[in-house]
Design a protein around this motif. Structure first.
Motif, PDB file in Angstrom:
ATOM      1  N   TYR A   1       0.831  -1.204   0.000  1.00 36.25           N
ATOM      2  CA  TYR A   1       0.000   0.000   0.000  1.00 36.25           C
ATOM      3  C   TYR A   1       0.866   1.255   0.000  1.00 36.25           C
ATOM      4  CZ  TYR A   1      -4.512  -2.257   0.981  1.00 36.25           C
ATOM      5  OH  TYR A   1      -5.663  -2.983   0.905  1.00 36.25           O
ATOM      6  N   THR A   2       1.921   1.261   0.853  1.00 39.96           N
ATOM      7  CA  THR A   2       2.732   2.475   0.942  1.00 39.96           C
ATOM      8  C   THR A   2       3.486   2.730  -0.360  1.00 39.96           C
ATOM      9  OG1 THR A   2       4.683   1.367   1.834  1.00 39.96           O
ATOM     10  CG2 THR A   2       3.084   2.178   3.423  1.00 39.96           C
ATOM     11  N   LEU A   3       3.715   1.676  -1.162  1.00 36.00           N
ATOM     12  CA  LEU A   3       4.365   1.874  -2.458  1.00 36.00           C
ATOM     13  C   LEU A   3       3.328   2.133  -3.548  1.00 36.00           C
ATOM     14  CD1 LEU A   3       6.957  -0.968  -2.017  1.00 36.00           C
ATOM     15  CD2 LEU A   3       7.498   1.456  -2.170  1.00 36.00           C
ATOM     16  N   ALA A   4       2.101   2.467  -3.117  1.00 38.47           N
ATOM     17  CA  ALA A   4       1.011   2.831  -4.024  1.00 38.47           C
ATOM     18  C   ALA A   4       0.622   1.701  -4.966  1.00 38.47           C
ATOM     19  CB  ALA A   4       1.355   4.100  -4.803  1.00 38.47           C
ATOM     20  N   VAL A   5       0.750   0.454  -4.490  1.00 42.20           N
ATOM     21  CA  VAL A   5       0.304  -0.700  -5.273  1.00 42.20           C
ATOM     22  C   VAL A   5      -0.812  -1.376  -4.485  1.00 42.20           C
ATOM     23  CG1 VAL A   5       0.971  -2.975  -6.123  1.00 42.20           C
ATOM     24  CG2 VAL A   5       2.530  -1.061  -6.374  1.00 42.20           C
TER      25      VAL A   5
ATOM     26  N   ILE B   1      -0.429   7.744   6.852  1.00 43.78           N
ATOM     27  CA  ILE B   1      -0.272   7.300   5.458  1.00 43.78           C
ATOM     28  C   ILE B   1      -1.566   6.704   4.900  1.00 43.78           C
ATOM     29  CG2 ILE B   1       0.632   4.986   5.952  1.00 43.78           C
ATOM     30  CD1 ILE B   1       2.680   5.523   3.683  1.00 43.78           C
TER      31      ILE B   1
ATOM     32  N   ASN C   1      -4.204   5.947  -3.443  1.00 46.28           N
ATOM     33  CA  ASN C   1      -3.021   5.242  -3.921  1.00 46.28           C
ATOM     34  C   ASN C   1      -1.996   6.210  -4.514  1.00 46.28           C
ATOM     35  OD1 ASN C   1      -2.383   2.628  -3.592  1.00 46.28           O
ATOM     36  ND2 ASN C   1      -3.557   1.856  -5.314  1.00 46.28           N
ATOM     37  N   ASN C   2      -2.480   7.141  -5.352  1.00 46.24           N
ATOM     38  CA  ASN C   2      -1.568   8.110  -5.958  1.00 46.24           C
ATOM     39  C   ASN C   2      -0.986   9.045  -4.919  1.00 46.24           C
ATOM     40  OD1 ASN C   2      -1.643   7.225  -8.590  1.00 46.24           O
ATOM     41  ND2 ASN C   2      -3.546   8.331  -9.015  1.00 46.24           N
TER      42      ASN C   2
ATOM     43  N   ARG D   1      -0.266   8.359  -1.973  1.00 47.38           N
ATOM     44  CA  ARG D   1       0.767   7.682  -1.190  1.00 47.38           C
ATOM     45  C   ARG D   1       2.138   7.769  -1.838  1.00 47.38           C
ATOM     46  NH1 ARG D   1      -2.983   3.154  -0.075  1.00 47.38           N
ATOM     47  NH2 ARG D   1      -3.924   3.565   1.934  1.00 47.38           N
ATOM     48  N   LYS D   2       2.187   8.163  -3.113  1.00 45.69           N
ATOM     49  CA  LYS D   2       3.498   8.295  -3.763  1.00 45.69           C
ATOM     50  C   LYS D   2       4.321   9.423  -3.160  1.00 45.69           C
ATOM     51  CE  LYS D   2       1.896   6.358  -8.105  1.00 45.69           C
ATOM     52  NZ  LYS D   2       1.366   6.689  -9.418  1.00 45.69           N
TER      53      LYS D   2
ATOM     54  N   ALA E   1       8.612   0.247  -6.781  1.00 41.54           N
ATOM     55  CA  ALA E   1       7.683   1.316  -7.170  1.00 41.54           C
ATOM     56  C   ALA E   1       7.976   1.789  -8.590  1.00 41.54           C
ATOM     57  CB  ALA E   1       7.778   2.469  -6.189  1.00 41.54           C
TER      58      ALA E   1
ATOM     59  N   HIS F   1       5.261   1.826 -11.426  1.00 42.24           N
ATOM     60  CA  HIS F   1       4.649   3.110 -11.776  1.00 42.24           C
ATOM     61  C   HIS F   1       5.324   3.859 -12.913  1.00 42.24           C
ATOM     62  CE1 HIS F   1       2.110   2.541  -8.387  1.00 42.24           C
ATOM     63  NE2 HIS F   1       3.104   2.574  -7.528  1.00 42.24           N
TER      64      HIS F   1
END
Lengths: 270, 255
Positions: free
Chosen positions: A146-150, B51, B77-78, B80-81, B105, B109
Protein backbone atom coordinates in the motif's frame (compact mmCIF):
# COMPACT_ATOMS: atom_id res chain seq x y z
CA UNK A 1 -26.79 -14.93 51.16
CA UNK A 2 -23.64 -13.77 49.55
CA UNK A 3 -22.88 -17.22 48.17
CA UNK A 4 -26.40 -17.46 46.78
CA UNK A 5 -26.02 -14.13 45.07
CA UNK A 6 -22.78 -15.30 43.56
CA UNK A 7 -24.40 -18.50 42.31
CA UNK A 8 -27.30 -16.79 40.63
CA UNK A 9 -25.06 -14.25 39.04
CA UNK A 10 -22.82 -16.97 37.57
CA UNK A 11 -25.96 -18.79 36.41
CA UNK A 12 -27.11 -15.76 34.54
CA UNK A 13 -23.63 -15.40 33.17
CA UNK A 14 -23.67 -19.01 31.98
CA UNK A 15 -26.99 -18.63 30.18
CA UNK A 16 -26.02 -15.41 28.59
CA UNK A 17 -22.75 -16.85 27.37
CA UNK A 18 -24.52 -19.66 25.47
CA UNK A 19 -26.72 -17.15 23.72
CA UNK A 20 -23.64 -15.03 23.23
CA UNK A 21 -21.80 -17.96 21.67
CA UNK A 22 -24.64 -18.65 19.25
CA UNK A 23 -24.83 -14.99 18.35
CA UNK A 24 -21.09 -14.74 17.95
CA UNK A 25 -21.04 -17.82 15.71
CA UNK A 26 -23.61 -16.36 13.32
CA UNK A 27 -21.96 -12.96 13.51
CA UNK A 28 -18.54 -14.33 12.51
CA UNK A 29 -20.10 -16.58 9.88
CA UNK A 30 -22.02 -13.75 8.24
CA UNK A 31 -19.21 -11.23 8.47
CA UNK A 32 -16.75 -13.70 6.96
CA UNK A 33 -19.15 -14.51 4.13
CA UNK A 34 -19.51 -10.77 3.56
CA UNK A 35 -15.75 -10.22 3.56
CA UNK A 36 -15.22 -12.99 1.02
CA UNK A 37 -17.92 -11.51 -1.18
CA UNK A 38 -16.39 -8.03 -0.97
CA UNK A 39 -12.96 -9.44 -1.83
CA UNK A 40 -14.46 -11.13 -4.85
CA UNK A 41 -16.16 -7.91 -5.99
CA UNK A 42 -12.95 -5.91 -5.55
CA UNK A 43 -11.00 -8.50 -7.53
CA UNK A 44 -13.64 -8.35 -10.26
CA UNK A 45 -13.42 -4.56 -10.51
CA UNK A 46 -9.60 -4.60 -10.56
CA UNK A 47 -9.74 -7.08 -13.42
CA UNK A 48 -11.13 -4.29 -15.62
CA UNK A 49 -9.69 -1.23 -13.90
CA UNK A 50 -6.03 -1.93 -14.59
CA UNK A 51 -4.04 -4.12 -16.97
CA UNK A 52 -3.60 -7.65 -15.76
CA UNK A 53 -0.28 -8.68 -14.20
CA UNK A 54 0.52 -11.36 -16.78
CA UNK A 55 3.83 -12.46 -15.34
CA UNK A 56 2.45 -12.99 -11.85
CA UNK A 57 -0.67 -14.69 -13.20
CA UNK A 58 1.44 -17.14 -15.20
CA UNK A 59 3.61 -17.83 -12.16
CA UNK A 60 0.50 -18.51 -10.07
CA UNK A 61 -0.90 -20.76 -12.80
CA UNK A 62 2.29 -22.76 -12.51
CA UNK A 63 1.98 -22.78 -8.75
CA UNK A 64 -1.65 -23.95 -8.78
CA UNK A 65 -1.58 -26.07 -11.93
CA UNK A 66 1.80 -27.50 -12.82
CA UNK A 67 2.85 -28.17 -9.25
CA UNK A 68 -0.42 -30.00 -8.56
CA UNK A 69 0.02 -32.41 -11.49
CA UNK A 70 1.80 -35.23 -9.59
CA UNK A 71 -0.76 -35.44 -6.78
CA UNK A 72 -3.62 -35.18 -9.27
CA UNK A 73 -2.18 -38.02 -11.36
CA UNK A 74 -1.75 -40.34 -8.41
CA UNK A 75 -5.21 -39.57 -7.03
CA UNK A 76 -6.90 -40.02 -10.41
CA UNK A 77 -5.12 -43.27 -11.27
CA UNK A 78 -6.09 -44.95 -8.03
CA UNK A 79 -9.62 -43.55 -8.08
CA UNK A 80 -10.17 -44.92 -11.59
CA UNK A 81 -8.80 -48.31 -10.61
CA UNK A 82 -10.81 -48.62 -7.43
CA UNK A 83 -13.96 -47.51 -9.28
CA UNK A 84 -13.45 -50.27 -11.85
CA UNK A 85 -12.84 -52.84 -9.16
CA UNK A 86 -15.85 -51.85 -7.05
CA UNK A 87 -18.31 -51.61 -9.91
CA UNK A 88 -17.03 -54.94 -11.32
CA UNK A 89 -17.79 -56.63 -7.99
CA UNK A 90 -21.27 -55.10 -7.96
CA UNK A 91 -22.17 -55.72 -11.61
CA UNK A 92 -20.90 -59.29 -11.57
CA UNK A 93 -23.80 -60.15 -9.27
CA UNK A 94 -26.30 -59.57 -12.09
CA UNK A 95 -24.02 -60.35 -15.02
CA UNK A 96 -23.56 -56.79 -16.21
CA UNK A 97 -19.74 -56.69 -16.07
CA UNK A 98 -19.59 -54.98 -19.45
CA UNK A 99 -21.10 -51.85 -17.93
CA UNK A 100 -17.98 -51.19 -15.82
CA UNK A 101 -16.51 -48.94 -18.50
CA UNK A 102 -19.63 -46.76 -18.56
CA UNK A 103 -19.72 -46.35 -14.80
CA UNK A 104 -16.02 -45.51 -14.50
CA UNK A 105 -16.18 -42.94 -17.30
CA UNK A 106 -19.35 -41.20 -16.16
CA UNK A 107 -18.34 -41.10 -12.49
CA UNK A 108 -14.93 -39.73 -13.28
CA UNK A 109 -16.07 -37.08 -15.74
CA UNK A 110 -19.19 -35.88 -13.94
CA UNK A 111 -18.22 -36.20 -10.32
CA UNK A 112 -14.95 -37.61 -9.07
CA UNK A 113 -12.61 -35.85 -11.50
CA UNK A 114 -13.73 -32.32 -10.55
CA UNK A 115 -14.36 -32.95 -6.86
CA UNK A 116 -11.25 -34.93 -6.01
CA UNK A 117 -9.06 -32.53 -7.98
CA UNK A 118 -10.72 -29.66 -6.14
CA UNK A 119 -10.08 -31.21 -2.75
CA UNK A 120 -6.47 -32.07 -3.58
CA UNK A 121 -5.74 -28.56 -4.90
CA UNK A 122 -7.46 -27.01 -1.87
CA UNK A 123 -5.02 -28.92 0.31
CA UNK A 124 -2.00 -28.08 -1.83
CA UNK A 125 -2.45 -24.69 -3.44
CA UNK A 126 -5.19 -23.14 -1.28
CA UNK A 127 -3.14 -23.71 1.85
CA UNK A 128 -0.05 -22.34 0.12
CA UNK A 129 -1.88 -19.13 -0.83
CA UNK A 130 -3.16 -18.65 2.72
CA UNK A 131 0.28 -19.31 4.21
CA UNK A 132 2.13 -17.03 1.79
CA UNK A 133 -0.31 -14.11 2.03
CA UNK A 134 -0.66 -14.65 5.78
CA UNK A 135 3.10 -14.37 6.23
CA UNK A 136 3.12 -11.26 4.06
CA UNK A 137 0.37 -9.81 6.24
CA UNK A 138 2.07 -10.44 9.60
CA UNK A 139 5.45 -9.19 8.33
CA UNK A 140 3.78 -5.96 7.08
CA UNK A 141 4.57 -6.72 3.42
CA UNK A 142 0.92 -6.12 2.55
CA UNK A 143 1.08 -2.69 4.24
CA UNK A 144 4.34 -2.06 2.40
CA UNK A 145 2.55 -2.67 -0.90
CA UNK A 146 0.00 0.00 0.00
CA UNK A 147 2.73 2.48 0.94
CA UNK A 148 4.37 1.87 -2.46
CA UNK A 149 1.01 2.83 -4.02
CA UNK A 150 0.30 -0.70 -5.27
CA UNK A 151 -3.05 -2.25 -4.44
CA UNK A 152 -2.63 -5.80 -3.06
CA UNK A 153 -5.95 -6.84 -4.64
CA UNK A 154 -4.60 -5.99 -8.08
CA UNK A 155 -1.08 -7.24 -7.49
CA UNK A 156 -1.69 -10.37 -5.41
CA UNK A 157 -5.33 -11.44 -5.45
CA UNK A 158 -6.48 -11.09 -9.07
CA UNK A 159 -3.64 -13.29 -10.44
CA UNK A 160 -4.33 -15.99 -7.86
CA UNK A 161 -8.10 -16.09 -8.45
CA UNK A 162 -7.59 -16.22 -12.21
CA UNK A 163 -5.03 -19.00 -11.82
CA UNK A 164 -7.56 -21.01 -9.81
CA UNK A 165 -10.39 -20.52 -12.32
CA UNK A 166 -8.19 -21.40 -15.30
CA UNK A 167 -6.07 -24.23 -13.94
CA UNK A 168 -8.67 -26.33 -12.12
CA UNK A 169 -10.46 -27.35 -15.35
CA UNK A 170 -7.08 -28.17 -16.92
CA UNK A 171 -6.19 -30.42 -14.01
CA UNK A 172 -9.67 -31.94 -14.15
CA UNK A 173 -9.28 -32.89 -17.83
CA UNK A 174 -6.04 -34.60 -16.87
CA UNK A 175 -7.71 -36.37 -13.93
CA UNK A 176 -10.65 -37.51 -16.11
CA UNK A 177 -8.33 -38.96 -18.71
CA UNK A 178 -5.97 -40.66 -16.27
CA UNK A 179 -8.85 -41.99 -14.17
CA UNK A 180 -10.51 -43.58 -17.21
CA UNK A 181 -7.14 -44.96 -18.30
CA UNK A 182 -6.56 -46.41 -14.83
CA UNK A 183 -9.95 -48.12 -14.88
CA UNK A 184 -9.29 -49.43 -18.40
CA UNK A 185 -5.89 -50.89 -17.53
CA UNK A 186 -7.21 -52.58 -14.40
CA UNK A 187 -10.21 -54.02 -16.25
CA UNK A 188 -8.12 -55.32 -19.14
CA UNK A 189 -5.06 -56.56 -17.26
CA UNK A 190 -6.52 -57.77 -13.97
CA UNK A 191 -10.21 -58.44 -14.61
CA UNK A 192 -9.57 -59.71 -18.17
CA UNK A 193 -12.30 -57.64 -19.78
CA UNK A 194 -12.54 -57.37 -23.56
CA UNK A 195 -10.73 -54.16 -24.57
CA UNK A 196 -12.96 -53.40 -27.56
CA UNK A 197 -16.21 -53.77 -25.65
CA UNK A 198 -14.81 -51.86 -22.69
CA UNK A 199 -13.82 -48.93 -24.89
CA UNK A 200 -17.16 -48.90 -26.63
CA UNK A 201 -19.03 -48.96 -23.30
CA UNK A 202 -16.84 -46.13 -22.09
CA UNK A 203 -17.71 -43.72 -24.88
CA UNK A 204 -21.14 -44.92 -26.09
CA UNK A 205 -23.05 -43.45 -23.18
CA UNK A 206 -20.98 -40.33 -22.64
CA UNK A 207 -22.22 -37.00 -23.90
CA UNK A 208 -20.25 -33.82 -24.38
CA UNK A 209 -22.46 -32.12 -21.79
CA UNK A 210 -21.12 -34.55 -19.15
CA UNK A 211 -17.66 -33.15 -19.73
CA UNK A 212 -18.82 -29.53 -19.88
CA UNK A 213 -20.67 -29.82 -16.60
CA UNK A 214 -17.65 -31.39 -14.94
CA UNK A 215 -15.37 -28.62 -16.19
CA UNK A 216 -17.81 -25.90 -15.20
CA UNK A 217 -17.95 -27.34 -11.71
CA UNK A 218 -14.18 -27.51 -11.47
CA UNK A 219 -13.91 -23.87 -12.52
CA UNK A 220 -16.23 -22.93 -9.66
CA UNK A 221 -14.10 -25.01 -7.28
CA UNK A 222 -11.03 -23.13 -8.51
CA UNK A 223 -12.76 -19.85 -7.72
CA UNK A 224 -13.66 -21.10 -4.23
CA UNK A 225 -10.15 -22.40 -3.47
CA UNK A 226 -8.30 -19.25 -4.49
CA UNK A 227 -10.81 -16.78 -3.04
CA UNK A 228 -10.96 -18.55 0.31
CA UNK A 229 -7.16 -18.99 0.36
CA UNK A 230 -6.63 -15.30 -0.39
CA UNK A 231 -9.25 -14.15 2.11
CA UNK A 232 -7.80 -16.28 4.91
CA UNK A 233 -4.32 -15.05 4.08
CA UNK A 234 -5.24 -11.37 4.01
CA UNK A 235 -7.21 -11.57 7.26
CA UNK A 236 -4.36 -13.26 9.16
CA UNK A 237 -3.53 -11.77 12.52
CA UNK A 238 -1.11 -12.68 15.28
CA UNK A 239 2.23 -13.97 14.05
CA UNK A 240 3.18 -17.56 13.28
CA UNK A 241 0.18 -18.96 15.14
CA UNK A 242 -2.13 -16.80 13.02
CA UNK A 243 -0.53 -18.07 9.82
CA UNK A 244 -1.09 -21.66 10.97
CA UNK A 245 -4.72 -20.95 11.74
CA UNK A 246 -5.25 -19.19 8.42
CA UNK A 247 -3.77 -22.15 6.53
CA UNK A 248 -5.92 -24.73 8.30
CA UNK A 249 -8.95 -22.48 8.02
CA UNK A 250 -8.46 -22.10 4.28
CA UNK A 251 -8.30 -25.86 3.69
CA UNK A 252 -11.28 -26.68 5.92
CA UNK A 253 -13.52 -23.90 4.61
CA UNK A 254 -12.73 -24.42 0.93
CA UNK A 255 -13.16 -28.21 1.22
CA UNK A 256 -16.57 -27.76 2.83
CA UNK A 257 -17.63 -25.17 0.28
CA UNK A 258 -16.50 -27.46 -2.56
CA UNK A 259 -18.66 -30.33 -1.30
CA UNK A 260 -21.68 -28.11 -0.65
CA UNK A 261 -21.46 -26.24 -3.93
CA UNK A 262 -20.90 -29.57 -5.73
CA UNK A 263 -24.33 -30.70 -4.66
CA UNK A 264 -25.97 -27.38 -5.53
CA UNK A 265 -24.29 -27.17 -8.94
CA UNK A 266 -25.10 -30.79 -9.79
CA UNK A 267 -28.75 -30.26 -8.84
CA UNK A 268 -28.93 -27.07 -10.90
CA UNK A 269 -27.08 -28.35 -13.97
CA UNK A 270 -28.82 -31.73 -14.06
CA UNK B 1 8.21 27.21 7.41
CA UNK B 2 4.84 25.86 6.37
CA UNK B 3 3.08 22.85 7.72
CA UNK B 4 3.36 19.64 5.70
CA UNK B 5 1.35 17.28 7.92
CA UNK B 6 -1.32 18.32 10.36
CA UNK B 7 -3.38 16.04 12.57
CA UNK B 8 -6.40 17.66 14.19
CA UNK B 9 -8.29 16.02 17.04
CA UNK B 10 -7.73 12.48 15.75
CA UNK B 11 -9.62 9.69 17.50
CA UNK B 12 -9.22 5.99 16.81
CA UNK B 13 -10.47 2.94 18.65
CA UNK B 14 -10.40 -0.78 18.01
CA UNK B 15 -13.50 -2.60 19.26
CA UNK B 16 -13.78 -1.18 22.76
CA UNK B 17 -10.16 -0.09 23.12
CA UNK B 18 -9.59 3.63 22.66
CA UNK B 19 -6.12 4.14 21.24
CA UNK B 20 -6.03 7.76 20.11
CA UNK B 21 -8.18 10.27 21.98
CA UNK B 22 -7.91 13.66 20.38
CA UNK B 23 -4.39 13.76 19.02
CA UNK B 24 -3.08 17.07 17.65
CA UNK B 25 0.27 17.36 15.89
CA UNK B 26 1.89 19.60 13.29
CA UNK B 27 4.91 18.66 11.25
CA UNK B 28 6.70 21.47 9.42
CA UNK B 29 8.23 21.20 5.97
CA UNK B 30 11.81 19.93 6.11
CA UNK B 31 11.82 19.09 9.78
CA UNK B 32 12.42 15.77 11.47
CA UNK B 33 9.67 15.11 13.99
CA UNK B 34 10.15 12.26 16.45
CA UNK B 35 7.20 10.92 18.40
CA UNK B 36 8.17 8.96 21.49
CA UNK B 37 5.93 6.93 23.74
CA UNK B 38 5.69 3.60 25.50
CA UNK B 39 4.73 0.31 23.89
CA UNK B 40 1.03 0.22 23.13
CA UNK B 41 0.63 3.99 23.39
CA UNK B 42 -0.67 4.16 19.82
CA UNK B 43 2.50 5.21 17.98
CA UNK B 44 2.10 2.68 15.18
CA UNK B 45 -1.57 3.55 14.82
CA UNK B 46 -0.60 7.22 14.47
CA UNK B 47 1.79 6.36 11.66
CA UNK B 48 -0.72 4.16 9.84
CA UNK B 49 -3.29 6.94 10.03
CA UNK B 50 -0.86 9.47 8.54
CA UNK B 51 -0.27 7.30 5.46
CA UNK B 52 -3.94 6.32 5.19
CA UNK B 53 -3.62 2.62 6.06
CA UNK B 54 -6.11 3.21 8.85
CA UNK B 55 -8.98 5.67 8.85
CA UNK B 56 -9.50 7.78 11.96
CA UNK B 57 -12.93 7.53 13.65
CA UNK B 58 -12.94 11.29 14.14
CA UNK B 59 -10.71 14.22 13.27
CA UNK B 60 -8.70 15.30 10.26
CA UNK B 61 -5.36 14.39 8.72
CA UNK B 62 -4.12 17.09 6.34
CA UNK B 63 -1.06 16.38 4.21
CA UNK B 64 0.16 19.20 1.96
CA UNK B 65 -3.21 20.88 2.21
CA UNK B 66 -5.19 17.79 1.27
CA UNK B 67 -7.39 15.87 3.65
CA UNK B 68 -6.12 12.31 3.35
CA UNK B 69 -9.01 10.62 5.16
CA UNK B 70 -11.42 11.87 2.49
CA UNK B 71 -9.47 10.17 -0.30
CA UNK B 72 -10.10 6.61 -1.37
CA UNK B 73 -9.26 4.10 -4.05
CA UNK B 74 -6.99 5.33 -6.79
CA UNK B 75 -6.65 8.89 -5.43
CA UNK B 76 -5.41 7.57 -2.13
CA UNK B 77 -3.02 5.24 -3.92
CA UNK B 78 -1.57 8.11 -5.96
CA UNK B 79 -1.38 10.29 -2.89
CA UNK B 80 0.77 7.68 -1.19
CA UNK B 81 3.50 8.29 -3.76
CA UNK B 82 4.38 11.40 -1.73
CA UNK B 83 5.38 9.09 1.12
CA UNK B 84 8.13 6.61 1.76
CA UNK B 85 7.82 4.34 4.74
CA UNK B 86 10.45 2.31 6.55
CA UNK B 87 8.81 -0.56 8.38
CA UNK B 88 10.05 -1.92 11.68
CA UNK B 89 10.97 -5.31 10.26
CA UNK B 90 11.88 -3.92 6.85
CA UNK B 91 8.87 -5.64 5.21
CA UNK B 92 10.91 -6.54 2.13
CA UNK B 93 9.10 -8.76 -0.39
CA UNK B 94 10.68 -12.19 0.09
CA UNK B 95 9.84 -13.37 -3.39
CA UNK B 96 11.80 -10.55 -5.07
CA UNK B 97 15.56 -9.93 -5.19
CA UNK B 98 17.12 -6.91 -3.51
CA UNK B 99 17.18 -4.70 -6.60
CA UNK B 100 13.59 -5.63 -7.50
CA UNK B 101 12.58 -4.65 -3.98
CA UNK B 102 14.33 -1.29 -4.18
CA UNK B 103 13.03 -0.63 -7.68
CA UNK B 104 9.55 -2.00 -6.95
CA UNK B 105 7.68 1.32 -7.17
CA UNK B 106 9.63 2.24 -10.31
CA UNK B 107 8.81 -1.11 -11.91
CA UNK B 108 5.13 -0.58 -11.10
CA UNK B 109 4.65 3.11 -11.78
CA UNK B 110 7.13 4.10 -14.48
CA UNK B 111 7.91 2.98 -18.02
CA UNK B 112 11.66 2.83 -17.44
CA UNK B 113 13.45 -0.22 -18.77
CA UNK B 114 14.69 -2.94 -16.42
CA UNK B 115 18.32 -1.88 -16.90
CA UNK B 116 17.54 1.73 -16.01
CA UNK B 117 15.61 0.69 -12.92
CA UNK B 118 18.40 -1.64 -11.86
CA UNK B 119 20.87 1.22 -12.22
CA UNK B 120 18.63 3.49 -10.15
CA UNK B 121 18.26 0.78 -7.51
CA UNK B 122 22.04 0.43 -7.32
CA UNK B 123 22.32 4.19 -6.90
CA UNK B 124 19.84 4.17 -4.00
CA UNK B 125 21.57 1.17 -2.44
CA UNK B 126 24.83 3.08 -2.71
CA UNK B 127 23.22 5.96 -0.81
CA UNK B 128 22.55 3.64 2.13
CA UNK B 129 26.05 2.22 1.96
CA UNK B 130 25.38 -1.11 0.27
CA UNK B 131 27.16 -2.36 -2.82
CA UNK B 132 27.09 -5.54 -4.86
CA UNK B 133 24.04 -7.14 -3.21
CA UNK B 134 21.54 -6.40 -6.01
CA UNK B 135 20.91 -10.04 -6.84
CA UNK B 136 20.69 -11.43 -3.30
CA UNK B 137 17.33 -12.42 -1.84
CA UNK B 138 16.04 -10.69 1.34
CA UNK B 139 16.40 -13.95 3.32
CA UNK B 140 20.17 -13.82 2.72
CA UNK B 141 20.56 -10.40 4.42
CA UNK B 142 21.28 -9.53 8.03
CA UNK B 143 18.84 -7.41 10.08
CA UNK B 144 20.79 -4.18 9.57
CA UNK B 145 21.16 -4.78 5.85
CA UNK B 146 17.43 -5.48 5.52
CA UNK B 147 16.65 -2.14 7.17
CA UNK B 148 19.01 -0.32 4.85
CA UNK B 149 17.57 -2.02 1.77
CA UNK B 150 14.10 -1.08 3.04
CA UNK B 151 15.29 2.51 3.43
CA UNK B 152 16.62 2.44 -0.14
CA UNK B 153 13.20 1.20 -1.26
CA UNK B 154 11.44 3.96 0.69
CA UNK B 155 13.48 6.71 -1.04
CA UNK B 156 13.34 5.14 -4.52
CA UNK B 157 10.44 7.31 -5.68
CA UNK B 158 12.00 10.44 -4.16
CA UNK B 159 9.18 11.13 -1.71
CA UNK B 160 8.52 14.41 0.12
CA UNK B 161 7.85 12.69 3.41
CA UNK B 162 9.53 9.73 5.04
CA UNK B 163 7.94 7.75 7.85
CA UNK B 164 10.23 5.71 10.07
CA UNK B 165 8.60 3.02 12.21
CA UNK B 166 11.04 2.26 15.05
CA UNK B 167 14.10 2.48 12.80
CA UNK B 168 16.64 1.29 15.38
CA UNK B 169 14.64 -1.43 17.13
CA UNK B 170 16.29 -4.84 17.04
CA UNK B 171 19.69 -3.60 15.87
CA UNK B 172 23.03 -3.61 17.67
CA UNK B 173 24.18 -0.18 18.95
CA UNK B 174 26.62 0.38 16.09
CA UNK B 175 24.11 -0.51 13.39
CA UNK B 176 21.51 1.60 15.19
CA UNK B 177 23.84 4.59 14.92
CA UNK B 178 24.51 3.82 11.25
CA UNK B 179 20.75 4.04 10.68
CA UNK B 180 20.59 7.31 12.67
CA UNK B 181 23.35 8.77 10.52
CA UNK B 182 21.51 7.64 7.40
CA UNK B 183 18.30 9.30 8.56
CA UNK B 184 20.21 12.57 9.11
CA UNK B 185 21.90 12.17 5.75
CA UNK B 186 18.53 11.64 3.98
CA UNK B 187 17.19 14.77 5.58
CA UNK B 188 20.17 16.89 4.50
CA UNK B 189 20.73 15.51 1.02
CA UNK B 190 17.12 15.05 -0.09
CA UNK B 191 15.49 17.77 2.02
CA UNK B 192 12.87 15.34 3.23
CA UNK B 193 10.37 15.97 6.05
CA UNK B 194 10.10 12.99 8.31
CA UNK B 195 8.02 11.49 11.06
CA UNK B 196 9.75 8.91 13.23
CA UNK B 197 8.22 6.86 16.00
CA UNK B 198 10.56 5.27 18.46
CA UNK B 199 11.18 4.52 22.11
CA UNK B 200 14.94 4.61 21.68
CA UNK B 201 15.73 7.95 23.38
CA UNK B 202 19.35 8.04 22.20
CA UNK B 203 18.22 7.80 18.60
CA UNK B 204 15.42 10.30 19.20
CA UNK B 205 17.81 12.98 20.53
CA UNK B 206 20.13 12.43 17.61
CA UNK B 207 17.67 12.70 14.74
CA UNK B 208 14.96 15.00 16.10
CA UNK B 209 14.46 18.65 15.23
CA UNK B 210 11.42 18.53 17.45
CA UNK B 211 10.12 15.79 19.69
CA UNK B 212 6.62 14.95 20.85
CA UNK B 213 5.54 12.61 23.59
CA UNK B 214 2.49 10.43 23.05
CA UNK B 215 0.71 9.27 26.16
CA UNK B 216 -2.76 7.75 26.49
CA UNK B 217 -3.73 8.71 22.97
CA UNK B 218 -2.74 12.38 23.17
CA UNK B 219 0.40 14.40 22.53
CA UNK B 220 1.26 15.72 25.97
CA UNK B 221 4.31 17.77 25.09
CA UNK B 222 6.03 19.00 21.92
CA UNK B 223 9.33 20.83 21.69
CA UNK B 224 12.98 20.80 20.76
CA UNK B 225 14.89 17.92 22.41
CA UNK B 226 16.69 20.28 24.83
CA UNK B 227 13.37 21.59 26.05
CA UNK B 228 12.01 18.13 26.68
CA UNK B 229 15.08 17.26 28.73
CA UNK B 230 14.33 20.02 31.21
CA UNK B 231 10.60 19.30 31.26
CA UNK B 232 8.47 19.93 34.32
CA UNK B 233 5.92 17.35 33.20
CA UNK B 234 6.42 14.30 35.45
CA UNK B 235 5.15 11.85 32.82
CA UNK B 236 7.56 13.10 30.16
CA UNK B 237 10.35 13.23 32.74
CA UNK B 238 9.81 9.61 33.71
CA UNK B 239 9.82 8.48 30.09
CA UNK B 240 12.91 10.33 28.92
CA UNK B 241 14.89 9.30 31.97
CA UNK B 242 13.66 5.73 31.59
CA UNK B 243 12.73 5.23 35.21
CA UNK B 244 10.59 2.38 36.51
CA UNK B 245 8.96 4.63 39.10
CA UNK B 246 6.75 7.54 38.31
CA UNK B 247 3.27 8.54 37.18
CA UNK B 248 3.25 6.27 34.07
CA UNK B 249 3.86 3.07 36.01
CA UNK B 250 1.57 4.20 38.83
CA UNK B 251 -1.19 4.56 36.31
CA UNK B 252 -0.51 1.05 35.06
CA UNK B 253 -0.88 -0.29 38.57
CA UNK B 254 -4.16 1.55 39.00
CA UNK B 255 -5.61 -0.08 35.88
Amino acid sequence: MKIKEKLTSTDQKGKRSILEDIGRFFYTFLSEAGEIFILLCQAFFWLFRAPLKWKITLKQMGEVGVNSVPVTLITATFTGMVLALQSYIGFKRFNAETMVGTVVALSMVRELGPVLTGLIVAGRAGSEMAAELGTMKVTEQIDALYTLAVDPIHYLIVPRILAGIIMLPVLTILADFIGIAGGYLLSIKVLKANPVIYMRRTFDHMELSDIYIGLLKSSCFGLIISTVGCHKGLSTEGGAEGVGKATTGAVVLSSMLILISDYILTALLF
Amino acid sequence: MDTIIELIDVHKSFNTKQVLRGLNLKILRGESMVVVGGSGSGKSVLMKIVIGLLKPDMGKVIVEGEEINKLSGRNLNNFRKKFGMLFQGGALFDSLSVWENVGFALLEHTDLSKEEIRAKASEKLDMVGLQGIEDLMPSELSGGMKKRVALARAIAMEPDILLYDEPTTGLDPIMADVINELILHMKKSLNISSLTITHDMKSAYKIADRMAMLFEGRIIQVGIPEKLQITSNPIVYQFITGSARGPITDKNYQR
